[in-house]
Write a protein that holds these residues in place. Sequence first.
Motif, PDB file in Angstrom:
ATOM      1  N   HIS A 196       0.636  -1.176  -0.150  1.00 33.87           N
ATOM      2  CA  HIS A 196       0.039   0.084  -0.352  1.00 33.87           C
ATOM      3  C   HIS A 196       0.706   1.664  -0.290  1.00 33.87           C
ATOM      4  N   GLU A 197       1.650   0.907   0.886  1.00 33.22           N
ATOM      5  CA  GLU A 197       2.341   2.426   1.045  1.00 33.22           C
ATOM      6  C   GLU A 197       3.549   2.610  -0.510  1.00 33.22           C
ATOM      7  N   HIS A 198       4.280   1.442  -1.200  1.00 30.86           N
ATOM      8  CA  HIS A 198       4.681   2.488  -1.970  1.00 30.86           C
ATOM      9  C   HIS A 198       4.076   1.666  -3.377  1.00 30.86           C
ATOM     10  N   LEU A 199       3.328   0.905  -3.699  1.00 29.46           N
ATOM     11  CA  LEU A 199       2.144   1.415  -4.849  1.00 29.46           C
ATOM     12  C   LEU A 199       1.068   2.209  -4.576  1.00 29.46           C
ATOM     13  N   SER A 200       0.703   2.624  -3.777  1.00 32.82           N
ATOM     14  CA  SER A 200      -0.023   3.644  -3.337  1.00 32.82           C
ATOM     15  C   SER A 200      -1.469   2.367  -4.197  1.00 32.82           C
ATOM     16  N   ALA A 201      -2.432   3.102  -4.548  1.00 32.61           N
ATOM     17  CA  ALA A 201      -3.776   2.343  -5.363  1.00 32.61           C
ATOM     18  C   ALA A 201      -2.918   2.164  -6.992  1.00 32.61           C
ATOM     19  N   HIS A 219       8.359   1.713 -15.570  1.00 31.35           N
ATOM     20  CA  HIS A 219       8.081   2.436 -14.148  1.00 31.35           C
ATOM     21  C   HIS A 219       7.425   1.504 -13.721  1.00 31.35           C
ATOM     22  N   GLN A 254       8.854   0.508  -9.723  1.00 30.31           N
ATOM     23  CA  GLN A 254       8.649   0.482  -8.471  1.00 30.31           C
ATOM     24  C   GLN A 254       9.021  -0.742  -7.501  1.00 30.31           C
ATOM     25  N   ARG A 261      12.063  -2.230  -5.615  1.00 34.36           N
ATOM     26  CA  ARG A 261      11.889  -0.978  -4.931  1.00 34.36           C
ATOM     27  C   ARG A 261      10.998  -2.002  -3.089  1.00 34.36           C
TER      28      ARG A 261
END
Lengths: 481, 481
Positions: A248-253, A300, A304, A307
């Motif tokens: 959730h923190e890295h990829l959000s929506a 991209h 992501q 990471r």
Amino acid sequence: MTAASTQPLIAELRRIVGQDYVLTQDDGADLRAWELDWRGRERGKALAVVRPASTQEVAQVVRACAATRTPIIPQGGNTGMVVGSTPDTSGTQVVLSLTRLNKVRQLDAGNMTITVDAGCVLQTLQEECEKAGFLFPLSLASEGSCTIGGNLGTNAGGTQVVRYGNTRELCLGLEVVTAQGEIWDGLLGLRKDNTGYDLRHLFIGSEGTLGIITGATMKIYPMPKSQLTAFAALPSLEAAVQLLGLAHEHLSAGLTGFEVMGQFALSLVNKHFPQQRVPFWQESPWCVVLENSDNESEEHARAQFERLLEAAMEAGCVTDAVIAENLAQAKALWHIRESIPLAQAQEGLNIKHDISINVSRIPAFVAETNALLEQKFPGARLVTYGHLGDGNLHYNVQAPEGVDQKRFLAEQEAPMNAVVYEVVDRYRGSISAEHGIGSLKIDKLPEHKSPVALGLMRNIKRALDPLNLMNPGKLLHTENH
Amino acid sequence: MTAASTQPLIAELRRIVGQDYVLTQDDGADLRAWELDWRGRERGKALAVVRPASTQEVAQVVRACAATRTPIIPQGGNTGMVVGSTPDTSGTQVVLSLTRLNKVRQLDAGNMTITVDAGCVLQTLQEECEKAGFLFPLSLASEGSCTIGGNLGTNAGGTQVVRYGNTRELCLGLEVVTAQGEIWDGLLGLRKDNTGYDLRHLFIGSEGTLGIITGATMKIYPMPKSQLTAFAALPSLEAAVQLLGLAHEHLSAGLTGFEVMGQFALSLVNKHFPQQRVPFWQESPWCVVLENSDNESEEHARAQFERLLEAAMEAGCVTDAVIAENLAQAKALWHIRESIPLAQAQEGLNIKHDISINVSRIPAFVAETNALLEQKFPGARLVTYGHLGDGNLHYNVQAPEGVDQKRFLAEQEAPMNAVVYEVVDRYRGSISAEHGIGSLKIDKLPEHKSPVALGLMRNIKRALDPLNLMNPGKLLHTENH
């Protein structure tokens, strides 16, 4: 009701929808497709199957049935899991099939909405959106047969809920025929409208017991530029919850899928479909499939993902992982997840639970329930997997090896359900996360739902359907009716 | 009711909540803060103001009032825009203030939820989340005073709806005291739960007319790493809709704000607050404020924004644009948007409309309504701005220059509303997008809502509040009661 006494109603229904669209057994029609539930558990007997072609015809059918106190069973693709869209065995109920209401009415690109008839097949809707460069994100195993009206009536879930929500969250407006046969035109495409009670959300998920959904305006989204899939090995269920937080923190929506799979579930896929070459399962108690949808580019999305997985490995919650290199690999990884129910069926009979728990409490819930089941049902094999991103587990149980499976099920299903649901209650979870109640769980609901909530539900049911003609025997017992 | 006949009720209320927490005029208390509506339009007269400290006390108060057929007006921060939380002038209604129920019950990081009392001030909730590294995205002008219970009761909107939805979409569970004084504990934090009618969505937006929300479980989100703001000049409202489409495509869920402002609206900010140095307004009929929330980095957010604005300039829908270089600049750009209502007030009296229309049809709606108003009300000055990302316009009208403003309003408000709402109806829009109905628009609602919807709403109201004691005179006339 005798055959003779129902003749005037049948004649009236034929007048409304046309001779060919009222099917009865007396006329030699084979009604199996409408009378048998999707999982083949129960076959009812319909007074007639009526197939109107428009909202106006639906309204007229409802009025004709109301005038003769004839119960109506609304039906879409009849793909539900809880025996919610088939008639009982009395031969007194009319099945109202919505499948001839199947037009896409309007796609409004500027408003990012699509308005459709309730009988539209989900896949048709997905394809219409894709042609216009948009995504309709609802996605289910039965998408080739289920209808959007059925999805709305049951508030269907699926694999993209972590990002886009359930069917409920995708709906902006409804058209409904009420139990009195009036048409409520609430087909608005507005994102904000504070002018009274939210009737839309009341009908969604009501399983056809309050009225009949005939049309809907649904949200659509720009098609993502890239969708990447990863498969990760994890040391524990706690690690899976930790990975979800990091995702959730890295990829959000961008996080559009997060499915967890236990070792035994994957071992069954490996056993029955060895050609699928399931990665990691032998060394890992848990694996996760993740999906990252990106509006920029595949590069991209990949960066992501890398990471995220690096951070997860550093934190110790992922021990190994692979990112699909191309669409074929991505499909293969998802196919492993989707093969679990099939592998279970190959292995033999099993007891299914469709439960949800607060995500943070899932590890404790599984540990506690596993221990209870192992103690009370020695040898029972736990097949745990599901939509961890939504706190929704398919917490299934396979009969022990070597026992008489039918007998095991007949004797142990009820006591095993009791054990599982008792823990679900203590954890403030749900006994039906995405499949609904139907007639399959109607007797269970009062044991697990607050009496105050049930009282409110009954008052609403009586207020909107005082004759109890809308899908009676589903979802809610209406004593005193 | 005479003072004497109400004494036993007052005594019972004091027994329940304590002597100090039942305020009456007879005892010399100043009840202005509870009796006067936020915009100072109307002052009612309360029988008493009751301030319970717990859900159990709320339930006891409701039972005591029900036993004596005393109407209850639930009230949070009393910041509503439509006179929905203050009593009428009869002196027979009890104001039930929720502000002493103000605890944060639990923040569950792993489940990404926070559970709070209804009387929690919105800003407190935002701050509690921020301390734990999370975002609670609901954001309103009155966030320092309004309560989450009031936000839920009115389904408040605000500036982040384009990404996170209205208050409704942020809520997973509710605790409600029913009109009968029972407590429904629906405080679940589940993302999926298909076990019956969605009572949660029925109470949300019902403006306290069905029961009293005493607690809620709300979704929270990881705090974005960066939030960037841009300000763009556009040749037309059509171009603004085109830019919105491009922004959805380029930023996806990163798009957390999209506000449009007409030239005259900005000219008022420039006139009354010249120190704000509004960019672009002199050469541009429209400007837009955009916000991009990014989970990666400020550099990434900036690159995305630049690509979007380049594409928009190439497409001809943006003529000039600036991206804030730092937080101070971002705040200054947002401040321009937020100053429009203040600038309007400085300029003089005006007529407000809180409407929504399908985004795609907004340019046609504005062109048509502008032309009608200019024809019928020569010299009226149109102040058009709002949440274009949600199709929500504050389509306000300033009296012509040089006329007697009070007289203009007294004579023209009703006919002008009639013109605007007639076009809203033809465009299938809403006459109250985010402010609700309250008592201010209760007479208007039946003219603009479908009779079928109103009939369903009345049936529900009667089923859940048969004595019509919950916030009577708000939202819905209940004839036949």
